[in-house]
Structures are given as C-alpha cells and as structure tokens.
Design an enzyme around this catalytic site. Structure first.
Site, PDB file in Angstrom:
ATOM      1  N   HIS A  56       0.819  -1.223   0.000  1.00 19.84           N
ATOM      2  CA  HIS A  56       0.000   0.000   0.000  1.00 19.84           C
ATOM      3  C   HIS A  56       0.854   1.275   0.000  1.00 19.84           C
ATOM      4  O   HIS A  56       0.753   2.080  -0.930  1.00 19.84           O
ATOM      5  CB  HIS A  56      -0.994  -0.043   1.160  1.00 19.84           C
ATOM      6  CG  HIS A  56      -1.685   1.253   1.420  1.00 19.84           C
ATOM      7  ND1 HIS A  56      -2.530   1.837   0.495  1.00 19.84           N
ATOM      8  CD2 HIS A  56      -1.633   2.110   2.471  1.00 19.84           C
ATOM      9  CE1 HIS A  56      -2.979   2.984   0.985  1.00 19.84           C
ATOM     10  NE2 HIS A  56      -2.445   3.170   2.176  1.00 19.84           N
ATOM     11  N   HIS A  80       3.666   7.021   5.270  1.00 18.88           N
ATOM     12  CA  HIS A  80       2.459   7.709   5.750  1.00 18.88           C
ATOM     13  C   HIS A  80       1.648   6.934   6.789  1.00 18.88           C
ATOM     14  O   HIS A  80       0.928   7.529   7.569  1.00 18.88           O
ATOM     15  CB  HIS A  80       1.573   8.156   4.582  1.00 18.88           C
ATOM     16  CG  HIS A  80       0.687   7.084   4.018  1.00 18.88           C
ATOM     17  ND1 HIS A  80       1.089   6.242   3.021  1.00 18.88           N
ATOM     18  CD2 HIS A  80      -0.582   6.722   4.323  1.00 18.88           C
ATOM     19  CE1 HIS A  80       0.106   5.409   2.720  1.00 18.88           C
ATOM     20  NE2 HIS A  80      -0.923   5.665   3.493  1.00 18.88           N
ATOM     21  N   GLU A  84       1.064   5.891  12.704  1.00 17.72           N
ATOM     22  CA  GLU A  84      -0.229   5.473  13.241  1.00 17.72           C
ATOM     23  C   GLU A  84      -0.237   3.980  13.580  1.00 17.72           C
ATOM     24  O   GLU A  84      -0.727   3.569  14.613  1.00 17.72           O
ATOM     25  CB  GLU A  84      -1.316   5.772  12.199  1.00 17.72           C
ATOM     26  CG  GLU A  84      -2.712   5.447  12.662  1.00 17.72           C
ATOM     27  CD  GLU A  84      -3.336   6.616  13.402  1.00 17.72           C
ATOM     28  OE1 GLU A  84      -4.441   6.436  13.904  1.00 17.72           O
ATOM     29  OE2 GLU A  84      -2.727   7.690  13.470  1.00 17.72           O
ATOM     30  N   ASP A  85       0.320   3.187  12.677  1.00 16.94           N
ATOM     31  CA  ASP A  85       0.177   1.729  12.785  1.00 16.94           C
ATOM     32  C   ASP A  85       1.336   1.040  13.490  1.00 16.94           C
ATOM     33  O   ASP A  85       1.206  -0.090  13.926  1.00 16.94           O
ATOM     34  CB  ASP A  85       0.091   1.107  11.375  1.00 16.94           C
ATOM     35  CG  ASP A  85      -1.253   1.363  10.738  1.00 16.94           C
ATOM     36  OD1 ASP A  85      -2.095   1.976  11.414  1.00 16.94           O
ATOM     37  OD2 ASP A  85      -1.448   0.962   9.584  1.00 16.94           O
ATOM     38  N   ASP A 152      -3.398   8.146  -1.355  1.00 16.43           N
ATOM     39  CA  ASP A 152      -3.816   7.114  -0.407  1.00 16.43           C
ATOM     40  C   ASP A 152      -5.223   6.631  -0.737  1.00 16.43           C
ATOM     41  O   ASP A 152      -5.497   5.435  -0.842  1.00 16.43           O
ATOM     42  CB  ASP A 152      -3.762   7.751   0.996  1.00 16.43           C
ATOM     43  CG  ASP A 152      -4.157   6.792   2.097  1.00 16.43           C
ATOM     44  OD1 ASP A 152      -3.687   5.644   2.070  1.00 16.43           O
ATOM     45  OD2 ASP A 152      -4.929   7.205   2.980  1.00 16.43           O
ATOM     46  N   ASP A 272     -20.385  16.800 -26.404  1.00 16.08           N
ATOM     47  CA  ASP A 272     -18.948  16.710 -26.142  1.00 16.08           C
ATOM     48  C   ASP A 272     -18.537  15.336 -25.628  1.00 16.08           C
ATOM     49  O   ASP A 272     -17.611  15.194 -24.868  1.00 16.08           O
ATOM     50  CB  ASP A 272     -18.514  17.796 -25.149  1.00 16.08           C
ATOM     51  CG  ASP A 272     -19.180  17.627 -23.800  1.00 16.08           C
ATOM     52  OD1 ASP A 272     -20.172  16.877 -23.718  1.00 16.08           O
ATOM     53  OD2 ASP A 272     -18.703  18.235 -22.828  1.00 16.08           O
TER      54      ASP A 272
HETATM   55 MN    MN Z   1      -2.835   4.580   3.888  1.00 16.19          MN
END
Ligand code: MN
Length: 504
Positions: A56, A80, A84-85, A152, A272
């Site tokens: 990811h 990123h 957090e994880d 993300d 269009d």
């Molecule tokens: Mn993520």
C-alpha cells in the site's frame, strides 16, 4: 515466507527504478532507506487483500512519483502509515529524513485515522467546526498533505473489492462526495476522473456499465466521421504553419452521467462525448487556431468559452468551441498550450515538480506569491495558517473559503456523507438517497428533532427521512427543492399521478 519476501523486493525494486528517472541518486538512496524502514515497521501486517501491508505505501509513493511530486512528498508517502500503525515516531522520521517529511507524515496521520487500511474521513471533514478548522489549517500549512491523502484514497479505491459490500458503498460515496471535488478544486483532472470512475462503478454498477457501453458504441460510429474532421483541421493548421498536436478525448462515464442528469437524460443532446483537443505552443496560437476552426466550420454561438482570459476557479485554462461541420456533425474542440494541458491534468501537483525545487523551498517558507494565481483560496489558507501559527485568534466564520463554499455536507443516520448545494432542503436529501424515499417523505428529523419541509440543511446535520406509504408529491414540493435532479423527479411523478396533475 519466500513468496512474501519476493513480492516485497519486486515492488521495492520497481519503485526505485521508477524514481531513478526523476530524482538524484542521493534522493533515490534516501527513498530506499525509507522503504526499508517502512518494510520493517509494517512487517507481518497485511492488507485486507492478504497482500503484505507494504504494498500500500509503495503504491501511494508510486502515484506521487507519477504525479511529479518532490522527493519529500514521495518519502512521506512511503512512511504515511508508519506512525499510526507501528512503533515508529515522528522524531525518528525527522532525524532520518528532515523536518518537511516528518511534518507531512504528521499531517497525513492527523487528517485521518487508519483502520485496517481504510481512512475514516468523517473524522476530519467539515462535520464540526473544529474539524473543519483543522482540515483547512492543514491545507494552508502544506497542501502536499492533501495530495498524499488523494494518492492514499486512490489506492484504497483500487483495492476496494476486498472489503465488505457495506464498506465499499461507504468509501465509494465519500470518495465521490469529497475526494473527487477536492481533486477538482486542485485542478488535478486525471486523479479526479480516476476517483470518480471507480466510485461510480461501485455506487451504481448497472448505470456505469450501461454508459460505458453507450460511449463505446458511439465512439465506434463516430470515429470515422471524426477522422475526416481531423484531417481537414490538420491540413488547415499545417497550411498556416502552426505546429500542433491533436488527440481525441472521450468523456468519462461519470461525467456523462452527470450531464445526462442535467439534460434530462437526452443522450443525443450531449455534444462533447468526444472532443478534439489541440495543443499548440503559445497563447496567441490558441486564438489563431480558434479563428481557423470558425472559418472552417459553423460555431454554435453559446458554446464558445474562453477559459484562457477567464480561467475556471480551479485555474483551468483552454478555449472551448462546438462547431457544426459541412457534413452536419457536431464536434467540440478544446484548444490549449502544453502548460495549460499539463496543469489541467496534474493541477496543483504540477507546482511541486521535482525540477522546481526553488518554488518548493519558497512555498515551504510560506511565500504566498509562489502559488498559482488562480488558486487564491490556497493562498488565503496559507495566510490564515501563518496567523494561527503566530498564536493569533482566527474567526473561521468570517473566512471566505472557496473550497466547499457552495456545498453543505450532511450525514445519513448510518453516517454516510452527502454533498448538496447550499440551500437544499431535507426533501432534496430524500430524493438524493432514492426517489422511492423522496416521494414517500412526510417528515424529517435533523439531529433527532423534527423539522419542516422548509428547513435549509446545514453542514454536519444528520438527516433522517420519515416515510409513509400514503404520501404523494404535490406542487408545493417543487418550491421546496433546490436540486434539479429532485425537481425533475417530482415533475415526473406529478405528471404520472392523475390526482395531482389536475390541481392548478
Ligand atoms: Mn494509507
């Protein structure tokens, strides 16, 4: 075990290969270091798909390279989800990769909570004023945070098939209501379309497939006719000595869907679906090409748009015109320069080009003048962020922020978010959910309290629709409605109902 490692190295190698094209060897080494740290931090974690979690962040980083972002942003993309994880701290990141990267990772972390690979956007979007404030300040401090969030979200959408049907709907809706408009406000056209198409394919799979088929059929029929137009135009431009390139652009299923709603479902009234895009070297040539096309074919008066002299709010520039050819075919042309084209596709991301480190540094230092002039709202937010940083009290009520100023965001009791135009009523909301709910609506609860049909929805409202089988739409309803889609449905229902249509 071996398979696990194998996948990981292949992905890592591929990202590094991709990065080598754009960044210095020093920067690529930094990136490799970041990947190794992320691999360690996410070791043993899996995505819902069963793949190693690392796939990811690597995909997110790969999008950011693709969008031409600077190396700090790419590295922040790799890292990123680590704070957090995992056990990694912001200090670790700052020590290893500098203040900017740490700031970006912190921003992304604060903007959303990570739950098994998904981000719960409702935790930071305009649900409460406080969250809205946080969100806006984050954009003002560094809009790159939002660009990482878009990468993300795009990857989460691409792997949506692994989640439950309920989550799919929820995430697809959030993406369509918030992330796609956000990409649009940043003029990131390519990303917006990708987000819209995937979301739409989950929210309304039948319609999506139907429109895809329609587009394909019409494209087949139209392409021969288009070839002759192309030939004629190329001949004229070459005669005039104008260097150019020309490509056809096909409307996406979702933008066709939106247009069909506007034109009351008449697919033949859409001119269009396929447009010809002409790219030339400078602005003057754009107008020259427009003149040549108008000399060659008959322009439709109300369909000439000069977005070069008056760009769209998101900074989009181009000349648009729709003409009738001698064979009576209707063709739309879009004329622009290479720069305008790049900006339309990549939007704000184009300002962070790896080659434009200078602009980047100026931006990081909060020099407002470096923002593209058309994205005034970001400059405004930067100014606000600076004031907040300096400890000043800022009254957000008084701020004119164009980001979502023409919309309100409301929630269903289940927590699904809906974007509606300012001034919408609960009845608009009811019709937005489903016409069966709209036409049976007899009362509404806002945040648990009963309100009348005249209530105007406010951002953050939780809206519940109470229905009754005996209810019938009446003429008064049209006055209460703001959205054309709902009005259209009510008109149709009134027509079909002999009892109501006899009333004056
Ligand atoms: Mn993520």
């Amino acid at each position: 075990m071996q398979g696990f490692c194998y996948t990981r190295t292949v992905k890592k190698a591929r990202l590094l290969e991709q990065a080598k094209e754009f960044y210095s060897s020093d920067q690529v080494n930094q990136l490799e270091r970041a990947i190794d740290i992320a691999a360690k931090a996410h070791a043993g974690q899996k995505r819902k798909s069963g793949e190693p979690y690392l796939t990811h962040p690597l995909m997110v980083a790969s999008f950011l390279v693709d969008w031409g972002m600077d190396i700090d942003t790419v590295i922040a993309g790799v890292l990123h989800d680590t704070v957090e994880d995992c056990d990694l701290t912001l200090e670790d990141i700052e020590k290893g990769f500098g203040h900017d990267t740490a700031f970006l990772v912190d921003g992304v972390t604060k903007l959303g909570k990570v739950r098994s690979g998904m981000h719960d956007i409702s935790s930071y979007l305009p649900k409460t004023k406080d969250n809205l404030t946080k969100f806006l300040i984050a954009i003002g401090q560094d809009v790159r945070v939002v660009i990482i969030k878009l990468a993300d979200r795009l990857h989460n959408l691409q792997t949506l098939q692994h989640l439950s049907a309920e989550k799919q709907q929820k995430i697809a809706r959030e993406s369509l209501e918030i992330f796609a408009p956000l990409a649009d406000r940043l003029n990131m056209g390519r990303v917006r379309v990708r987000i819209e198409e995937i979301s739409f394919s989950y929210l309304d799979p039948h319609r999506y497939r139907y429109l895809k088929k329609q587009l394909k059929q019409r494209l087949g029929r139209f392409s021969k006719k288009l070839d002759s137009v192309r030939e004629q135009v190329t001949k004229e431009l070459t005669k005039a000595g104008i260097k150019h390139s020309m490509v056809g652009r096909i409307k996406s299923a979702y933008s066709l869907h939106k247009k069909l709603v506007k034109t009351e479902q008449n697919i033949d009234a859409i001119y269009d679906m396929i447009a010809l895009r002409i790219i030339v070297e400078n602005k003057d040539l754009c107008y020259q090409v427009l003149g040549l096309i108008h000399a060659l074919y008959t322009p439709i008066p109300k369909r000439i748009k000069d977005y070069i002299a008056t760009p769209k709010q998101n900074g989009y520039q181009s000349l648009h015109t729709t003409v009738i050819t001698k064979e009576e075919h209707i063709v739309e042309f879009q004329i622009r320069t290479e720069d305008m084209h790049d900006y339309a596709e990549r939007g704000l991301a184009a300002s962070f080009h790896y080659n434009e480190q200078k602009l980047n540094d100026a931006y990081a230092k909060g020099k407002i003048a470096t923002m593209p002039a058309n994205l005034q709202w970001i400059s405004d937010l930067q100014a606000v962020a600076a004031r907040v940083k300096a400890g000043e009290e800022v009254d957000f009520e008084k701020l004119k922020v164009n980001l979502f100023s023409d919309s309100v965001f409301v929630y269903s009791p289940k927590g699904d978010i809906f974007e509606l135009p300012v001034g919408s009523s609960p009845l608009d909301f009811a019709y937005r959910i489903h016409s069966d709910i709209g036409k049976k609506a007899y009362a509404f609860k806002i945040n648990g309290k009963i309100v009348g049909f005249g209530y105007k929805l406010q951002t953050g409202d939780i809206v519940e629709v109470l229905t009754r089988r005996s209810v019938r739409p009446n003429l008064d309803w049209l006055k209460r409605l703001k959205t054309p889609q709902a009005k259209q449905k009510v008109r149709k229902e009134l027509k079909n109902d002999p009892k109501t249509s006899k009333k004056p």
